[in-house]
Design an enzyme around this catalytic site. Structure first.
Site, PDB file in Angstrom:
ATOM      1  N   GLY A 262      -1.154  23.580   0.063  1.00 20.14           N
ATOM      2  CA  GLY A 262      -0.964  22.221  -0.454  1.00 20.14           C
ATOM      3  C   GLY A 262       0.445  21.671  -0.330  1.00 20.14           C
ATOM      4  O   GLY A 262       0.823  20.771  -1.085  1.00 20.14           O
TER       5      GLY A 262
ATOM      6  N   ASN B 197      -6.911  12.600   8.771  1.00 18.95           N
ATOM      7  CA  ASN B 197      -6.734  14.055   8.831  1.00 18.95           C
ATOM      8  C   ASN B 197      -5.381  14.386   9.438  1.00 18.95           C
ATOM      9  O   ASN B 197      -4.888  13.650  10.297  1.00 18.95           O
ATOM     10  CB  ASN B 197      -7.840  14.664   9.708  1.00 18.95           C
TER      11      ASN B 197
ATOM     12  N   HIS C  74      -3.334  17.279  11.532  1.00 17.96           N
ATOM     13  CA  HIS C  74      -3.604  18.443  12.386  1.00 17.96           C
ATOM     14  C   HIS C  74      -2.287  18.967  12.956  1.00 17.96           C
ATOM     15  O   HIS C  74      -1.458  18.173  13.406  1.00 17.96           O
ATOM     16  CB  HIS C  74      -4.572  18.053  13.509  1.00 17.96           C
TER      17      HIS C  74
ATOM     18  N   GLU D 131     -16.909  11.256  14.045  1.00 23.53           N
ATOM     19  CA  GLU D 131     -17.991  12.249  14.069  1.00 23.53           C
ATOM     20  C   GLU D 131     -17.608  13.532  14.812  1.00 23.53           C
ATOM     21  O   GLU D 131     -18.279  14.547  14.683  1.00 23.53           O
ATOM     22  CB  GLU D 131     -19.266  11.640  14.675  1.00 23.53           C
TER      23      GLU D 131
ATOM     24  N   ASP E 122     -11.416  16.582  15.234  1.00 24.09           N
ATOM     25  CA  ASP E 122     -10.049  16.251  15.694  1.00 24.09           C
ATOM     26  C   ASP E 122     -10.047  15.228  16.829  1.00 24.09           C
ATOM     27  O   ASP E 122      -9.139  15.245  17.674  1.00 24.09           O
ATOM     28  CB  ASP E 122      -9.294  17.532  16.144  1.00 24.09           C
TER      29      ASP E 122
ATOM     30  N   HIS F 229       5.521  22.113   9.898  1.00 23.15           N
ATOM     31  CA  HIS F 229       5.271  21.733   8.508  1.00 23.15           C
ATOM     32  C   HIS F 229       6.261  20.667   8.029  1.00 23.15           C
ATOM     33  O   HIS F 229       5.880  19.710   7.364  1.00 23.15           O
ATOM     34  CB  HIS F 229       5.377  22.965   7.592  1.00 23.15           C
TER      35      HIS F 229
HETATM   36  C1  GAR Z   1      -1.267  22.063   7.813  1.00 25.81           C
HETATM   37  O1  GAR Z   1      -0.449  22.628   8.794  1.00 25.81           O
HETATM   38  C2  GAR Z   1      -2.349  21.206   8.452  1.00 25.81           C
HETATM   39  O2  GAR Z   1      -1.931  20.562   9.623  1.00 25.81           O
HETATM   40  C3  GAR Z   1      -3.395  22.244   8.759  1.00 25.81           C
HETATM   41  O3  GAR Z   1      -3.404  23.065   7.622  1.00 25.81           O
HETATM   42  C4  GAR Z   1      -2.076  23.152   7.106  1.00 25.81           C
HETATM   43  C5  GAR Z   1      -2.125  22.937   5.612  1.00 25.81           C
HETATM   44  O4  GAR Z   1      -0.877  23.184   5.016  1.00 25.81           O
HETATM   45  N1  GAR Z   1      -4.671  21.607   8.984  1.00 25.81           N
HETATM   46  C6  GAR Z   1      -5.536  22.016   9.900  1.00 25.81           C
HETATM   47  O5  GAR Z   1      -5.346  22.985  10.597  1.00 25.81           O
HETATM   48  C7  GAR Z   1      -6.795  21.162   9.998  1.00 25.81           C
HETATM   49  N2  GAR Z   1      -7.462  21.379  11.244  1.00 25.81           N
HETATM   50  P1  GAR Z   1      -0.640  22.856   3.485  1.00 25.81           P
HETATM   51  O6  GAR Z   1      -1.811  23.434   2.704  1.00 25.81           O
HETATM   52  O7  GAR Z   1       0.654  23.526   3.131  1.00 25.81           O
HETATM   53  O8  GAR Z   1      -0.567  21.355   3.340  1.00 25.81           O
END
Ligand code: GAR
Length: 206
Positions: free
Chosen positions: A18, A118, A120, A158, A161, A187
């Protein structure tokens, strides 16, 4: 749990640590989301740190777990419909997937078309699609010898990504990078990108 009627209500969906949710919570408390207001946080798994972050910020939280007894497509639809029910209940305008690893399917995608985003951890369309999430993305980027990577915020459609891209931020891949080091660099950019994308939605809200 009541939604604010004056603000632009945002529901955040999470599955893990999170840190991106935290970026949104911090932006909100710093007054950077304008009329945007996080009405609640839903996790598809219990016990994740994202839920703790939400509680600390005083946000309502819910855990909506996928039903493991259902086949994959039914499981996705059933969870999506439960989330749609919550979104209606909380009078949600926008849904933000901040590290949410379940796939949304069915009526929520029509009802919230152009209103679900979303995040990614790659420069889509590269390194997206089924099975490409979290560390797997960074491993694939390194294995392919890419010289840059980054993150993408996009509308959810639908596909997996595949929806229209809102914005991307790029980072270099450095000599000796591990998936963890690359993930950490991305991040930092994700936190900026997600806040910026939500600010845009709020600003452009009709
Ligand atoms: C993030 O890097 C996000 O881009 C990825 O999960 C991580 C969550 O980090 N999402 C995906 O891979 C979706 N396909 P967080 O929990 O620290 O925010």
């Amino acid at each position: 749990m009541s939604a604010r009627t004056e603000g632009i209500n945002i529901l955040v969906l999470v599955s893990g640590n999170g840190s991106n949710l935290q970026a949104l919570l911090d932006a909100e408390s710093a007054g950077l989301l304008g009329k945007g207001f996080i009405v609640g946080v839903i996790s598809d798994r219990p016990g994740v740190y994202a839920l703790e972050r939400a509680r600390k910020a005083g946000k309502p939280t819910l855990v909506e777990e996928p039903r493991r007894d259902l086949p994959k497509d039914d499981r996705r639809l059933e969870l999506s419909n439960r989330i749609l029910g919550r979104a209606r209940e909380w009078q949600v305008h926008y849904i933000v997937l901040a590290g949410f690893l379940s796939i949304l399917r069915g009526p929520i995608l029509q009802e919230y078309r152009g209103r679900i985003i979303n995040l990614h951890p790659s420069l889509l369309p590269k390194y997206g699609g089924p099975g490409m999430y979290g560390q797997r993305v960074h491993e694939a980027v390194l294995a392919a010898g890419e010289t840059e990577s980054g993150c993408t915020v996009h509308f959810v459609d639908e596909g997996t990504d595949t929806g229209p891209i809102i914005l991307q931020r790029r980072v270099p891949v450095l000599a000796g990078d591990t998936p963890e080091r690359l993930a950490e660099r991305i991040h930092q950019e994700e936190h900026i990108a997600l806040v910026e994308a939500v600010q845009r939605l709020v600003k452009e809200h009709p």
